[in-house]
Write a protein that holds these residues in place. Structure first.
Motif, PDB file in Angstrom:
ATOM      1  N   ARG A   3      64.633 -29.100  64.751  1.00 17.07           N
ATOM      2  CA  ARG A   3      64.584 -27.590  65.217  1.00 17.07           C
ATOM      3  C   ARG A   3      62.880 -27.111  64.392  1.00 17.07           C
ATOM      4  O   ARG A   3      62.457 -26.224  65.201  1.00 17.07           O
ATOM      5  CB  ARG A   3      65.725 -26.887  64.645  1.00 17.07           C
ATOM      6  CG  ARG A   3      65.681 -25.554  64.976  1.00 17.07           C
ATOM      7  CD  ARG A   3      66.806 -24.768  64.483  1.00 17.07           C
ATOM      8  NE  ARG A   3      66.987 -24.979  62.939  1.00 17.07           N
ATOM      9  CZ  ARG A   3      66.473 -23.998  61.971  1.00 17.07           C
ATOM     10  NH1 ARG A   3      65.770 -22.984  62.261  1.00 17.07           N
ATOM     11  NH2 ARG A   3      66.854 -24.232  60.786  1.00 17.07           N
ATOM     12  N   GLY A  97      81.385 -18.477  68.923  1.00 15.56           N
ATOM     13  CA  GLY A  97      80.454 -18.117  69.804  1.00 15.56           C
ATOM     14  C   GLY A  97      80.776 -17.632  71.108  1.00 15.56           C
ATOM     15  O   GLY A  97      80.074 -17.767  71.994  1.00 15.56           O
ATOM     16  N   TYR A 109      75.036 -19.526  71.613  1.00 17.46           N
ATOM     17  CA  TYR A 109      74.455 -20.743  71.117  1.00 17.46           C
ATOM     18  C   TYR A 109      75.267 -21.002  69.620  1.00 17.46           C
ATOM     19  O   TYR A 109      75.250 -19.965  68.652  1.00 17.46           O
ATOM     20  CB  TYR A 109      73.166 -20.725  70.783  1.00 17.46           C
ATOM     21  CG  TYR A 109      72.437 -22.049  70.377  1.00 17.46           C
ATOM     22  CD1 TYR A 109      71.776 -22.905  71.368  1.00 17.46           C
ATOM     23  CD2 TYR A 109      72.405 -22.501  68.952  1.00 17.46           C
ATOM     24  CE1 TYR A 109      71.344 -24.025  70.985  1.00 17.46           C
ATOM     25  CE2 TYR A 109      71.750 -23.827  68.704  1.00 17.46           C
ATOM     26  CZ  TYR A 109      71.500 -24.640  69.891  1.00 17.46           C
ATOM     27  OH  TYR A 109      70.847 -25.654  69.256  1.00 17.46           O
ATOM     28  N   ASN A 111      75.438 -22.284  65.855  1.00 13.33           N
ATOM     29  CA  ASN A 111      74.700 -22.867  64.972  1.00 13.33           C
ATOM     30  C   ASN A 111      75.022 -22.694  63.608  1.00 13.33           C
ATOM     31  O   ASN A 111      74.218 -22.848  62.712  1.00 13.33           O
ATOM     32  CB  ASN A 111      73.168 -22.186  64.985  1.00 13.33           C
ATOM     33  CG  ASN A 111      73.397 -20.345  65.031  1.00 13.33           C
ATOM     34  OD1 ASN A 111      74.438 -19.892  65.216  1.00 13.33           O
ATOM     35  ND2 ASN A 111      72.283 -20.066  64.249  1.00 13.33           N
ATOM     36  N   ALA A 116      78.722 -18.786  66.035  1.00 16.41           N
ATOM     37  CA  ALA A 116      77.296 -18.310  66.232  1.00 16.41           C
ATOM     38  C   ALA A 116      76.798 -17.524  64.922  1.00 16.41           C
ATOM     39  O   ALA A 116      77.881 -16.753  64.512  1.00 16.41           O
ATOM     40  CB  ALA A 116      77.144 -17.716  67.602  1.00 16.41           C
ATOM     41  N   GLY A 120      71.717 -16.857  67.018  1.00 17.59           N
ATOM     42  CA  GLY A 120      71.803 -18.340  67.545  1.00 17.59           C
ATOM     43  C   GLY A 120      70.559 -18.986  66.834  1.00 17.59           C
ATOM     44  O   GLY A 120      69.781 -18.516  66.088  1.00 17.59           O
ATOM     45  N   HIS A 121      70.308 -20.181  67.466  1.00 17.19           N
ATOM     46  CA  HIS A 121      69.125 -20.957  66.745  1.00 17.19           C
ATOM     47  C   HIS A 121      67.677 -20.421  66.980  1.00 17.19           C
ATOM     48  O   HIS A 121      66.613 -20.579  66.010  1.00 17.19           O
ATOM     49  CB  HIS A 121      68.875 -22.238  67.249  1.00 17.19           C
ATOM     50  CG  HIS A 121      68.372 -22.609  68.477  1.00 17.19           C
ATOM     51  ND1 HIS A 121      68.926 -22.065  69.783  1.00 17.19           N
ATOM     52  CD2 HIS A 121      67.441 -23.338  68.565  1.00 17.19           C
ATOM     53  CE1 HIS A 121      68.365 -22.397  70.675  1.00 17.19           C
ATOM     54  NE2 HIS A 121      67.254 -23.269  70.168  1.00 17.19           N
ATOM     55  N   ARG A 122      67.608 -19.479  67.884  1.00 14.44           N
ATOM     56  CA  ARG A 122      66.353 -18.980  68.259  1.00 14.44           C
ATOM     57  C   ARG A 122      66.543 -17.373  68.388  1.00 14.44           C
ATOM     58  O   ARG A 122      66.462 -16.929  69.423  1.00 14.44           O
ATOM     59  CB  ARG A 122      65.739 -19.467  69.473  1.00 14.44           C
ATOM     60  CG  ARG A 122      64.297 -19.020  69.682  1.00 14.44           C
ATOM     61  CD  ARG A 122      63.690 -19.458  71.000  1.00 14.44           C
ATOM     62  NE  ARG A 122      62.230 -18.893  71.555  1.00 14.44           N
ATOM     63  CZ  ARG A 122      62.069 -17.811  72.033  1.00 14.44           C
ATOM     64  NH1 ARG A 122      63.313 -17.193  72.549  1.00 14.44           N
ATOM     65  NH2 ARG A 122      60.853 -17.304  72.417  1.00 14.44           N
ATOM     66  N   GLN A 154      69.761 -17.080  74.359  1.00 12.25           N
ATOM     67  CA  GLN A 154      70.926 -17.561  73.366  1.00 12.25           C
ATOM     68  C   GLN A 154      72.524 -17.176  73.829  1.00 12.25           C
ATOM     69  O   GLN A 154      73.214 -17.230  73.028  1.00 12.25           O
ATOM     70  CB  GLN A 154      70.794 -16.966  72.038  1.00 12.25           C
ATOM     71  CG  GLN A 154      69.307 -17.214  71.411  1.00 12.25           C
ATOM     72  CD  GLN A 154      69.533 -18.657  71.128  1.00 12.25           C
ATOM     73  OE1 GLN A 154      69.853 -19.391  70.215  1.00 12.25           O
ATOM     74  NE2 GLN A 154      68.455 -19.347  71.954  1.00 12.25           N
ATOM     75  N   GLY A 155      72.475 -17.052  75.280  1.00 15.70           N
ATOM     76  CA  GLY A 155      73.759 -16.507  75.700  1.00 15.70           C
ATOM     77  C   GLY A 155      74.287 -15.300  75.973  1.00 15.70           C
ATOM     78  O   GLY A 155      75.263 -14.772  76.611  1.00 15.70           O
TER      79      GLY A 155
END
Length: 361
Positions: A3, A97, A109, A111, A116, A120-122, A154-155
């Motif tokens: 990541r 999530g 996402y 994580n 979630a 998220g990761h971003r 991220q959804g």
């Protein structure tokens, strides 16, 4: 690819292809705000719209930096501690999530185990923000940053325009104003400033001697993976009762979050509108602040998981070396109808105002 490596590559690719005025506005770096007297200043980076430093005097007039952080942009890109970051689109945890809005299920996402966390990761803490305005000095120096979150990022549903302004005023006030406009779809929004505070100085060791008061008579209990149970319980008779000024270390061993000793819990702030949330004082340095905000909750987190984290000026941070007070909507509110709603409808504007923090010494 790891990541951290992905994030570095993303940053390098952006800088390689951006050009002209847009590149100038989005150039990743540090931006300083300083009061006229010169004894109160902060630094911001537009990577994650993060608060990098807050320098204020102690009771003897000695200046010190009271937030944990890093020395370089690269460390913020690669870091995983959310030091000072603007966290979103939805801060804190969303169970599995997943949530349902207007009859449609959305999947974010994952994580944090099966959940979630922090967008998220971003999330918003891992993107480049555009510098819209920058006034570094004067009576009320400020900087305004902007980020456009696209539909499906991220959804999360819908396009979202997000702004954050950091502003200093006399004598030692720091205000953070966040707002976000939902452009075309209903969406949850819950933005948080994730500063790690140590009023003795960022490299001064643990904050167990800090005194804290939280203006809340209720909190939201969580399960063993830090998801709210849906209950809003009274703090009376529990170690979470911080309604009176209390040494942080006096009860820290009586509470835990996700298996780590320390506070990591959301409080329901008393009252409505813009109101006092918490008060913190460090007896050794004499520094103190009162936090005001207009959100329904505040997360108290005592940095329970950190170990050997290399920070600013050679400092190595450990657990309980700081505390976070994250004013917010309730965690996992999208899955608890009894919690205050965090949904913003198309054309609607999310607003979050913090006076952070009326520093005194």
């Amino acid at each position: 690819m790891a990541r951290a490596a992905v994030l570095c590559v993303s940053l390098l690719l952006y800088l390689a292809f951006a050009s002209g005025a847009d590149a100038a506005k989005k150039k990743v770096g540090f931006y300083e705000l300083k009061n006229k007297k010169g004894d109160f200043s902060i630094k911001i980076t537009n990577w994650g719209a993060a608060l990098v430093s807050v320098i204020v005097p102690d009771s003897k007039g000695n200046l010190g930096d009271v937030v944990l952080g890093y020395d370089t942009v690269a460390e913020y890109v690669n870091g995983s501690s959310y030091f000072g970051a603007l966290v979103g689109r939805v801060a804190n945890r969303v169970a599995k999530g997943r949530f349902v809005l207007d009859g449609k299920a959305y999947h974010l996402y994952i994580n944090d185990g099966k959940n979630a966390l922090h967008g998220g990761h971003r999330g918003f803490s891992k993107v480049i923000w555009t510098v819209k305005e920058y006034v570094p000095s004067g009576d009320s120096p400020y900087i305004t940053l902007y980020y456009h979150s696209f539909d499906g990022e991220q959804g999360f549903p819908g396009d979202l325009d997000v702004y954050v302004t950091y502003e200093l005023s006399n004598p030692y006030d720091l205000r953070i104003r966040m707002n976000a406009t939902a452009l075309n779809k209903a969406t949850p929004v819950n933005l948080v400033n994730h500063a790690y505070w140590n009023l003795g100085g960022h490299a001064s060791g643990d904050v167990l001697g800090h005194l804290i008061q939280v203006f809340a008579s209720r909190y939201t209990p969580v399960d063993n993976v830090m998801i709210p149970t849906g209950e809003i319980a009274g703090v009376a008779g529990t170690p979470y009762d911080l309604r009176q000024l209390t040494p942080l270390g006096s009860r820290i061993n009586l509470v835990s979050g996700g298996g780590a000793v320390g506070y990591d819990i959301n409080y329901e702030v008393q009252g409505d509108g813009f109101r006092p949330v918490a008060y913190v004082r460090d007896p050794k340095s004499g520094r103190a602040f009162k936090l005001w905000a207009d959100q329904p909750g505040v997360q108290l987190y005592t940095n329970n998981w950190m170990k050997d984290e290399k920070g600013k000026a050679g400092a190595v941070y450990q657990k309980h070396d700081a505390l976070c007070l994250e004013t917010q909507g309730f965690p996992d509110a999208v899955n608890h109808p009894n919690f205050p709603s965090v949904i913003v409808r198309p054309g609607g504007v999310y607003k979050h105002d913090m006076l952070l923090f009326k520093f005194s010494h």
